[in-house]
Enzyme design. Sequence first.
Site, short mmCIF file in Angstrom:
data_model
loop_
_atom_site.label_atom_id
_atom_site.label_comp_id
_atom_site.label_asym_id
_atom_site.label_seq_id
_atom_site.Cartn_x
_atom_site.Cartn_y
_atom_site.Cartn_z
N HIS A 159 0.53 -0.76 0.20
CA HIS A 159 -0.16 0.22 0.12
C HIS A 159 1.13 0.99 -0.05
CE1 HIS A 159 0.89 -0.80 4.37
NE2 HIS A 159 0.40 0.89 4.55
N ASP A 169 0.84 4.73 2.06
CA ASP A 169 -0.35 5.40 2.62
C ASP A 169 -0.74 6.18 2.78
OD1 ASP A 169 0.59 4.06 5.03
OD2 ASP A 169 2.41 5.47 6.04
N HIS A 208 4.58 0.42 0.19
CA HIS A 208 5.14 -0.53 1.78
C HIS A 208 4.33 -1.62 2.93
CE1 HIS A 208 3.48 2.37 3.66
NE2 HIS A 208 3.31 1.74 4.68
N ARG A 247 4.94 5.91 14.31
CA ARG A 247 5.22 7.24 12.38
C ARG A 247 4.66 7.77 12.95
NH1 ARG A 247 1.66 4.46 8.33
NH2 ARG A 247 -0.43 5.81 9.11
#
Length: 309
Positions: free
Chosen positions: A135, A137, A285, A300
């Site tokens: 995907h 993000d 990723h 994150r």
Amino acid sequence: MAKVFPSYPRPLRFEGRDDKEGPKWLVRNTDKEIQHYSSFTIRPLNPVIGAVIEGVDLSKPLTARLKEEINEALLEWKVIFFKNQDITSEQQIAFAQNFGELEVHPFYKAPENRSDKVVQFNRNKQQKGYENIWHSDVSFREEPPKAAVLRLIHVPPVGGDTLWADMGAAYDNLPEDVKTRIDQLKALHDFTPAFSHLMSAEELLEKQQQFPAVAHPVVRTHPETGKKLLFVNPSFTTRIIGLEEAESEELLRFLFRQTHIPEYQVRFHWEANTVALWDNRATQHYAVSDYFPYHRKAERVTISGDRPY
């Protein structure tokens, strides 16, 4: 009697094969030789994507020159890693702010009594991860993120790697007839397939009104390098506009598979206090979920981007 092998379906409308043997056309986001930097040492992990940065302390403010060179390294290698960074969440936020405004994730909540700019992934046998799908993000937003900063706080004794794929290399190696076909197409991106299981029917309806499906180009242009990038992913891309359902599904399956090609990937084995900065415009990723029942904890911070064109 001859053994009969099962027949595996392949795309019917494409002359090229995405899994053909032989060399791949692999270039970085610059046509120059590997750049040298005055502020740090860089150690590439493979020829096309991923590099470790050595000689930078992320607990300290960045000078203008250091910030410029880190951004240059990010554009060149798409994902860069800083090891042995014993920093706080606030220092992680301060580092990310060097590269743009920060944004709040629409579905993940920040840890209690922490900045809403921080998303925590605290995975163990009680809360298993589900990020093991390729995907980009939050591509379902009108302006998907530019980049993200991930800090590993606790790593399992084995497993828990993350893979990134270079979507510029993926585009470059498509058959020419496929490039011609997709260069002007747009696709719908929708959060519903990935996040609807986290909410009630009422909450889902509210979020769908807040974040309706959005159309993005199948091939986007990187706003800083000018490079063409494949911009569809199996987490959020639901269909290609203007194609019949079966044709859209077939083409998307073919394009999704480009991330599976090892020549376009880097696989990173984490150590505690490692920080990754990746270009969300140029990569996808995949977080490998192979470490249960061991514990993996990460935080994150996400940097706002612009509308793909």
